[in-house]
Design an enzyme around this catalytic site. Structure first.
Site, short mmCIF file in Angstrom:
data_model
loop_
_atom_site.label_atom_id
_atom_site.label_comp_id
_atom_site.label_asym_id
_atom_site.label_seq_id
_atom_site.Cartn_x
_atom_site.Cartn_y
_atom_site.Cartn_z
N LYS A 137 0.83 -1.21 0.00
CA LYS A 137 0.00 0.00 0.00
C LYS A 137 0.87 1.26 0.00
CE LYS A 137 -2.20 -1.13 3.76
NZ LYS A 137 -1.56 -2.44 3.91
N THR A 138 1.83 1.27 0.89
CA THR A 138 2.68 2.45 0.98
C THR A 138 3.51 2.60 -0.29
OG1 THR A 138 2.71 2.23 3.38
CG2 THR A 138 4.41 3.62 2.40
N ASP A 167 -2.20 7.74 3.57
CA ASP A 167 -1.77 6.39 3.99
C ASP A 167 -2.44 6.08 5.34
OD1 ASP A 167 -0.48 3.97 3.98
OD2 ASP A 167 1.55 4.78 4.15
N GLU A 168 -2.55 4.80 5.67
CA GLU A 168 -3.13 4.37 6.96
C GLU A 168 -4.51 5.02 7.18
OE1 GLU A 168 -1.49 2.16 8.72
OE2 GLU A 168 0.65 2.42 8.35
N GLN A 207 -5.88 -3.28 10.50
CA GLN A 207 -4.78 -2.62 11.22
C GLN A 207 -5.22 -1.33 11.91
OE1 GLN A 207 -0.70 -2.82 9.49
NE2 GLN A 207 -1.78 -3.45 7.65
N ARG A 256 4.80 -7.23 11.06
CA ARG A 256 6.02 -6.43 10.91
C ARG A 256 7.20 -7.32 10.55
NH1 ARG A 256 3.90 -2.88 9.24
NH2 ARG A 256 2.06 -4.14 9.50
P1 ATP Z 1 1.55 -2.09 5.96
O1 ATP Z 1 0.13 -2.58 5.90
O2 ATP Z 1 2.31 -2.79 7.00
O3 ATP Z 1 1.63 -0.61 6.00
P2 ATP Z 1 2.03 -1.95 3.13
O4 ATP Z 1 0.84 -2.57 2.51
O5 ATP Z 1 2.10 -0.49 3.17
O6 ATP Z 1 2.23 -2.56 4.59
P3 ATP Z 1 4.63 -1.78 1.97
O7 ATP Z 1 5.33 -1.33 3.16
O8 ATP Z 1 4.35 -0.83 0.89
O9 ATP Z 1 3.29 -2.54 2.41
O10 ATP Z 1 5.38 -3.01 1.32
C1 ATP Z 1 5.83 -4.10 2.11
C2 ATP Z 1 7.18 -4.59 1.61
O11 ATP Z 1 7.04 -5.24 0.36
C3 ATP Z 1 8.16 -3.47 1.39
O12 ATP Z 1 9.44 -3.92 1.74
C4 ATP Z 1 8.06 -3.22 -0.09
O13 ATP Z 1 9.22 -2.66 -0.60
C5 ATP Z 1 7.83 -4.63 -0.61
N1 ATP Z 1 7.08 -4.67 -1.88
C6 ATP Z 1 5.87 -4.16 -2.12
N2 ATP Z 1 5.46 -4.39 -3.38
C7 ATP Z 1 6.46 -5.09 -3.98
C8 ATP Z 1 6.65 -5.63 -5.30
N3 ATP Z 1 5.74 -5.52 -6.24
N4 ATP Z 1 7.80 -6.26 -5.53
C9 ATP Z 1 8.74 -6.40 -4.57
N5 ATP Z 1 8.63 -5.91 -3.33
C10 ATP Z 1 7.49 -5.26 -3.02
MG MG Z 2 2.19 0.87 4.79
#
Ligand code: ATP
Ligand code: MG
Length: 757
Positions: free
Chosen positions: A35-36, A220-221, A251, A607
């Site tokens: 997402k981020t 975000d969030e 979350q 995490r």
């Molecule tokens: P959270 O819910 O904990 O906030 P999130 O959904 O925001 O998580 P991110 O932090 O954006 O998730 O991504 C999680 C991890 O996966 C990060 O290390 C990111 O770099 C990696 N990642 C995300 N998408 C890809 C992708 N398409 N290919 C490789 N790595 C990825």
């Molecule tokens: Mg995130």
């Protein structure tokens, strides 16, 4: 600018989100699904292909740390500075807006931000001015009342006060508080948001100007926005609704601060044209970690429903460690961290997560002992916390009356009506005579008694009370063991009462910390022949400051589960997984509270990238007393095949695994952790006790008091039971007893006071 750099590192679903047509978009997806990453790439994509100027982008993230990281990532993607972008936290952006438009917002030009301590101080002043007694009007309650209404967007005039005296008075205090803030040109945190919202709401021209500027708003969030934050965003995007929001209902962990998961639903209702997009692939965690987290969160009832899978390796099972007590827990964690580092891991890749700040102490001590640098985020290190410093100041003054800093700190804490003028006179006298504040005080007190020359009236009486208090406490503790002395001073000083008056959660945390100080004193072993109290105080000073890692030093990361949101670490320890601690006592009785705790647990587990440890202690000293908490129900919600129990201790007993129906460390984990009590079923099965009789002889030789497998024992609190397992030696020896009423429990032999029957 390179479009492929923006789109290549994305999967199809992520790419679809990043390139979605401009308009309201909600990306609803589980932890670690990107997402981020999507949000960051969306910004780059807008700039790169839609010709949007960085000037036209407003992005909100949860913490300053996240904002800084997002900025770096965008700059890396684009190769240009992101300066003109408005990228920050809700509070940060609101502040920026109000600085620019202080006049329109009705603020003083150089308005200052009031932190929550200052806010409380102001409220106390107002209570006093209104002749309201703090015992009937807890300042913390008033603070909570004011902030809550602000968070919901209500000014005093809009609060629907009941007819009762209390609510009428509360509204009146809210009014007076507002007036005082206006008079002194200060603005609290909740006010930042509310004021920024009202600014746009009441100044259509200004709003139009910002709408024209920020055509792209990203959040975000999103699941953790409160009412006023939501309305602020809605106001800004207007009917076009060009908001790109990402979130995860699983979350949402700030309900207690007014966050509403419902905003995820509301977004779709308020913007019917919104696109709902989902991401399902997790890139962060191993299969085992993800499966464990998914199974846990499946126990929550109100969920929007999401799928989350990974193509990554299954990885190692989630490791579970049942510690004897909190010190053993900390030692275990530190040992694992050292192993990690030995195998080439970075310390910064290891995170120790806990439910409440007070838990950090035992880890800090163990890390210091092992000389492992660490950093505590979002919370002060134990010995630097205000309430701990207050208590230590009392102790220090008792040990050394000439300690002026300690004197200054506590002379009027808790408030005892010593006025500023009296203190000034004492300082002056001390300066003149070159003596300490204490000596000057004594001199002036004596003078008052003799010739009436010292501080007069109420203040003079109060300072006399203070002197008497310190002398009395000093006398009373001379013969007490260290921990009792500490406990006595904390109580006798009035600090406990003082902090109990604070708003529930905050005050409770402070009182818990004070109790932790007593525990620390109990565990303290003085070096050489230094008097214990002096040794302990020196230890406390050495522990604060010195060993805190340098900003860029590679150090272990420590924080509460709440502050870990959005972050990721290869190695994660979730500690204190015990019912009552986590889920927190307060939340156990109501379903909503419990579900929020479970979401917090889900946040913690997700995490972890490579290895996740869950630890709990059989025995823990909380509030200065030993508690025997059952393992957290959340452990029981992780499927047993994903859990592996770690037992590093040498077994003294013959391994009970050989005997059917007895406790078997890894295979029977589910029975033991089922719901914190189900372990009883295992132990009670008929063949268990006789089957172990063979171990008797050898054990009887080793253990005093006839403690042996199968022995019937009695415990002061749990009643009668049968010994199922004995492990460890000396001070580490512990037994598992199947109690008739309470089910099976592990106890430290040294402390359990078991009576063999
Ligand atoms: P959270 O819910 O904990 O906030 P999130 O959904 O925001 O998580 P991110 O932090 O954006 O998730 O991504 C999680 C991890 O996966 C990060 O290390 C990111 O770099 C990696 N990642 C995300 N998408 C890809 C992708 N398409 N290919 C490789 N790595 C990825
Ligand atoms: Mg995130």
């Amino acid at each position: 600018m390179d479009l492929s750099a923006i789109l290549n590192p994305l999967n199809d679903a992520q790419r679809a989100a990043v390139t979605a047509p401009v308009g309201p978009v909600l990306v609803l997806a589980g932890a670690g699904s990107g997402k981020t990453r999507v949000l960051t790439h969306r910004i780059a994509w807008l700039i790169c292909t839609e010709g949007v100027s960085p000037h036209g982008i407003l992005a909100v993230t949860f913490t300053n740390k996240a904002a800084a990281e997002m900025r770096t990532r965008v700059e890396q993607l684009l190769g240009v500075p992101s300066g003109p972008m408005w990228l920050g936290t809700f509070h940060g952006l609101a502040h920026r807006l109000l600085r620019l438009h202080w006049r329109e917002a009705g603020l003083a030009q150089g308005f200052q931000i009031l932190d929550s301590e200052d806010q409380l101080r102001l409220i106390k002043k107002l209570l006093k001015a209104s002749g309201l007694d703090e015992s009937g009007w807890a300042p913390k309650d008033v603070q909570y009342f004011i902030n809550k209404h602000k968070d919901e967007g209500r000014r005093p005039g809009q609060v629907r006060a009941g007819a009762d005296r209390v609510s009428v008075q509360m509204v009146k205090l809210y009014e007076e508080y507002e007036a005082a803030c206006a008079r002194t040109g200060v603005i609290d945190f909740a006010e930042l948001l509310l004021r920024a919202f009202e600014l746009w709401r009441d100044q259509p021209q200004l709003l139009a100007q910002y709408r024209a500027r920020f055509r792209h708003v990203l959040v975000d969030e999103f699941q953790d926005t409160n009412a006023i934050q939501y309305e602020w965003i809605r106001l800004l995007v207007g009917a076009s609704g060009a908001a790109f929001v990402v979130g995860d209902d699983d979350q949402s962990i700030y309900r207690w601060r007014g966050a509403r998961i419902e905003h995820l639903h509301r977004f779709l209702v308020d913007f019917p044209q919104a696109q709902l997009l989902r991401l399902e692939q997790n890139y962060r965690s191993t299969g085992a970690i993800l499966a464990a987290a998914n199974a846990l969160i499946a126990n929550n009832s109100s969920r929007l429903g999401k799928t989350l899978w990974t193509r990554g390796a299954q990885g190692a099972a989630v490791k579970l460690y049942a510690a004897f007590n909190e010190r053993d827990e900390a030692e275990f964690v530190v040992t694992r961290v050292l192993e990690w580092v030995q195998h080439g891991g970075a310390r910064a890749d290891a995170a120790i997560l806990y439910r409440s700040n007070a838990q950090s102490r035992s880890f800090e001590e163990a890390l210091i002992m092992a000389r492992v640098p660490y950093r505590v985020y979002g919370g002060l290190r134990f010995f630097e916390r205000a309430e701990i410093k207050d208590a230590l100041a009392y102790l220090r003054l008792i040990v050394n009356r000439d300690d002026d800093a300690s004197f200054e700190r506590i002379v009027n804490l808790p408030a005892r009506g010593i006025g500023a003028r009296t203190l000034d006179a004492i300082r002056e006298l001390a300066r003149e005579t070159g003596s300490s504040l204490w000596s000057a005080t004594r001199a002036s007190v004596t003078a008052t008694g003799a010739a009436g020359a010292g501080p007069a009236g109420r203040s003079g009486g109060a300072i006399q009370t203070f002197v008497t208090l310190i002398e009395r406490l000093a006398g009373e503790i001379t013969r007490l063991p260290l921990h009792e002395a500490v406990d006595h001073v904390i109580r006798g000083s009035g600090l406990v009462e003082h902090y109990q008056k604070e708003r529930a959660d905050r005050g409770e945390a402070r009182v818990e910390n004070l109790a932790e100080l007593v525990s620390a004193a109990r565990g303290f072993v003085p070096e050489g022949d230094m008097p214990p109290l002096e040794g302990f105080l020196a230890h406390a000073v050495l522990e604060s400051g010195e060993t805190q890692a340098e900003p860029f030093e590679d150090c272990v990361q420590m924080m509460t589960l709440h502050s870990a949101k959005g972050l990721e670490f290869p190695l994660v320890f979730m500690c204190g997984m015990e019912d009552g601690l986590f889920p927190h006592q307060r939340s156990q009785s109501d379903l909503e509270g419990l579900e929020e705790e479970r979401r917090l647990c889900y946040v913690g587990m997700t995490r972890a990238m490579r290895q996740l440890y869950l630890t709990h202690a059989e025995q823990r000293r909380v509030h200065g007393v030993d508690t025997y908490n059952a393992a957290s129900r959340f452990i029981g919600e992780v499927p047993p095949e994903l859990l592996e129990e770690v037992r590093p201790r040498i077994r003294l007993a013959q391994h009970p695994v050989q005997h059917p129906g007895t406790y078997r460390p890894s295979r029977e984990t589910p029975a033991r952790y089922g719901n914190g009590r189900a372990g009883a079923a295992t132990g009670r099965s008929g063949g268990a006790v006789p089957a172990m009789a063979g171990a008797r002889g050898s054990l009887e030789e080793t253990l005093a008091g006839g403690m042996r497998l199968g022995a019937r024992v009695r415990h002061g609190k749990f009643g009668e039971g049968v010994v199922l397992t004995i492990e460890g030696q000396g001070s580490h020896a512990r037994v598992q007893v199947n109690f008739e009423r309470q089910g099976s429990k592990w106890l430290m032999l040294q402390y359990a006071n078991l009576e063999v029957m």
